[in-house]
Design a protein around this motif. Structure first.
Motif, short mmCIF file in Angstrom:
data_model
loop_
_atom_site.label_atom_id
_atom_site.label_comp_id
_atom_site.label_asym_id
_atom_site.label_seq_id
_atom_site.Cartn_x
_atom_site.Cartn_y
_atom_site.Cartn_z
N TRP A 1 0.87 -1.18 0.00
CA TRP A 1 0.00 0.00 0.00
C TRP A 1 0.91 1.23 0.00
O TRP A 1 1.64 1.48 0.95
N ASP A 2 0.84 1.96 -1.10
CA ASP A 2 1.58 3.21 -1.20
C ASP A 2 0.85 4.25 -0.36
O ASP A 2 -0.23 4.72 -0.71
N TRP A 3 1.47 4.63 0.78
CA TRP A 3 0.81 5.52 1.74
C TRP A 3 0.61 6.92 1.18
O TRP A 3 -0.30 7.63 1.61
N ILE A 4 1.45 7.30 0.23
CA ILE A 4 1.39 8.66 -0.32
C ILE A 4 0.34 8.76 -1.43
O ILE A 4 -0.56 9.61 -1.38
N SER A 5 0.41 7.86 -2.42
CA SER A 5 -0.51 7.92 -3.56
C SER A 5 -1.82 7.18 -3.32
O SER A 5 -2.81 7.42 -4.00
N GLY A 6 -1.80 6.26 -2.36
CA GLY A 6 -3.00 5.48 -2.09
C GLY A 6 -3.14 4.24 -2.97
O GLY A 6 -4.13 3.53 -2.87
N ASP A 7 -2.15 3.97 -3.81
CA ASP A 7 -2.21 2.80 -4.69
C ASP A 7 -1.97 1.51 -3.91
O ASP A 7 -1.13 1.46 -3.01
#
Length: 496
Positions: free
Chosen positions: A179-185
């Protein structure tokens, strides 16, 4: 799929049985280690990593229960799976004793090869997957420490993702995610989609859709995990349930770890999900079994206590004989019920067990269809039949070689009608008073079973008719203490 072999320890003092177990289990492709005694098994355990122990209950010097207790005392073997093999019929108390000492299952003799292989395979796979999960968690922690310097390197991220996917697929019921915490991907591997019961083609991985698949009572676990990472937590583990689109509920354990940048801000969260539904169900079955054993033991003790408390006699010997006879009747029906896993007892088998002590040849005629009785009904009816047989052997048709007894039964509209007809014995006179046998029989059939008991004191022999509903749930309490044994002949007869 190729996998690392695990060691399975076979413990038995009989070489022929050890050879049989080797033949049965060789197709599993695991390492089979042999021990011919409990002490030899302990020596093997200290030198070898063992996944499953198959041990015979009955062994000289050190039996299976004692060996299990010694194994469990060692911290290293407290979680090692042990399966008992028993050539004798073990009681529920023995089973509970075995489970308390760490047994995970019992296998009766004669051994069914397919059943034994299936049981061993399950625990060998569980051992293997547990070790794989431990290695996976360790590798995940190592990656978290290493990835900070490699975060912007896309090639390294792809390689690490591939490693996680491969390990999850290899482990079976496991999946991994990022889970990319910055982009939400989000990124799920095939195992993660499989656990949640969705496909990559139709399911979009985002917080809303993932939350929709969580059990309503466990949604707070996701919110708590996010809050923990925002407060600086770097690793988190929890158990939770998911509700697949087809309605099936599965238990999972999730482990997650955060990656932070130089300022300590979370930039990515990676995790592993393991489907532990089968383990949860096994725990529930074991807890249910423990409760069932406790319940049945209490019921049996209550009946025995009632027999001891209510029996009366003028002499100690007569009292002992009466108590022993009634408790033996209870023990016989308990054995029948145990053999059926407490599903019920067949009426003719119940009667045969009561007949066994008398060895009366052709004096008794039985006629009736197969009738399956509920456990509580079988226990109560067994005690009633015991009173009839005991008194017939003492005072009635079964007290002489010329006597005859006919027992017939039929079922109509879930009502069991049993007739007891004696002839050819001593001349019968209607008793002036009812003893414990008669009164307890009436109480058990009428109060406990909701039926009726009728007596016809014919001169040529007693005629008794019992009517017992088969669908009514019998009362759980023992007969009232107002039925006291007067010490008189329960079904008195007088010879002419």
């Amino acid at each position: 799929m190729d996998h690392e072999k695990v060691n399975i320890l076979l413990v038995d003092d009989q070489p022929a049985k050890l050879l049989a177990y080797e033949v049965i289990l060789k197709d599993l492709g695991e390492n089979l280690v042999i021990a011919s005694s409990g002490r030899e098994a302990l020596e093997v355990l200290l030198k070898t990593e063992i996944a499953v122990i198959l041990v015979d209950v009955c062994m000289p010097e050190l039996d299976g229960f004692e060996l299990a207790a010694m194994i469990r005392e060692h911290p290293r073997f407290q979680k090692t799976a042990m399966i008992f093999i028993s050539a004798i019929q073990v009681s529920d108390i023995d089973r509970l004793r075995g489970y308390e000492m760490g047994a995970v299952d019992y296998v009766p003799v004669p051994v069914v090869p397919e059943v034994l292989r299936a049981k061993i395979k399950v625990f060998a796979e569980l051992y293997r997957k547990t070790r794989e999960l431990e290695r996976l968690n360790q590798e995940l922690e190592d990656r978290v420490r290493a990835r900070t310097a490699e975060l912007e390197n896309s090639t390294a991220k792809l390689r690490e993702s591939e490693q996680r996917r491969s390990m999850a697929i290899a482990a079976g019921k496991m999946g991994s995610w990022d889970w990319d915490w910055i982009s939400g991907d989000w990124m799920w591997d095939e195992g993660q989609y499989r656990i949640f019961g969705v496909s990559p083609e139709s399911f979009e991985v985002n917080p809303a859709n993932v939350q929709a698949l969580l059990h309503p009572d466990d949604v707070d676990q996701l919110r708590k995990a996010i809050a923990e990472f925002n407060r600086g937590t770097r690793a988190y583990e929890t158990e939770f349930r998911i509700m697949r689109p087809d309605g099936e509920v599965r238990w999972c354990v999730g482990t997650a770890a955060a990656t932070v940048d130089d300022s300590g801000r979370v930039v990515r969260v990676s995790g592993v999900t393991v489907d532990i539904t089968e383990r949860k169900r096994a725990e529930e079955r074991q807890n249910l079994l423990a409760r069932e054993v406790d319940h049945r033991a209490k019921n049996a003790l209550a009946l025995a206590q009632s027999i001891v408390r209510l029996t009366r006699a003028d002499e100690v010997k007569a009292y002992v004989n009466a108590v022993e006879g009634r408790i033996n009747a209870l023990a016989r029906v308990h054995t029948i019920l145990s053999l059926s896993s407490w599903q019920g007892a067949e009426l003719s088998r119940l009667i045969d067990e009561e007949l066994a002590p008398y060895s009366l040849g052709g004096q008794i005629i039985l006629a009736g269809p197969q009738v399956q009785l509920l456990p509580a009904t079988a226990q109560t009816l067994a005690l009633a039949l015991h009173e009839l047989f005991t008194n017939s052997a003492k005072y009635g048709a079964l007290s002489t070689r010329s006597g005859r007894l006919t027992i017939g039964w039929q079922v109509e509209d879930q009502l069991l009608t049993l007739s007891w007809e004696e002839s050819g014995g001593p001349l019968v006179m209607t008793p002036k008073s009812r003893g414990f046998g008669t009164r307890s029989l009436l109480a058990s059939v009428e109060s406990q079973l909701g039926g009726q008991a009728r007596f016809d004191w014919r001169a040529e022999g007693l005629l008794c008719r019992l009517e017992v509903p088969l669908t009514r749930k019998p009362a759980a309490t023992p007969p009232s203490e107002k039925f006291e044994d007067t010490g008189s002949a329960e079904l008195q007869r007088a010879s002419g």
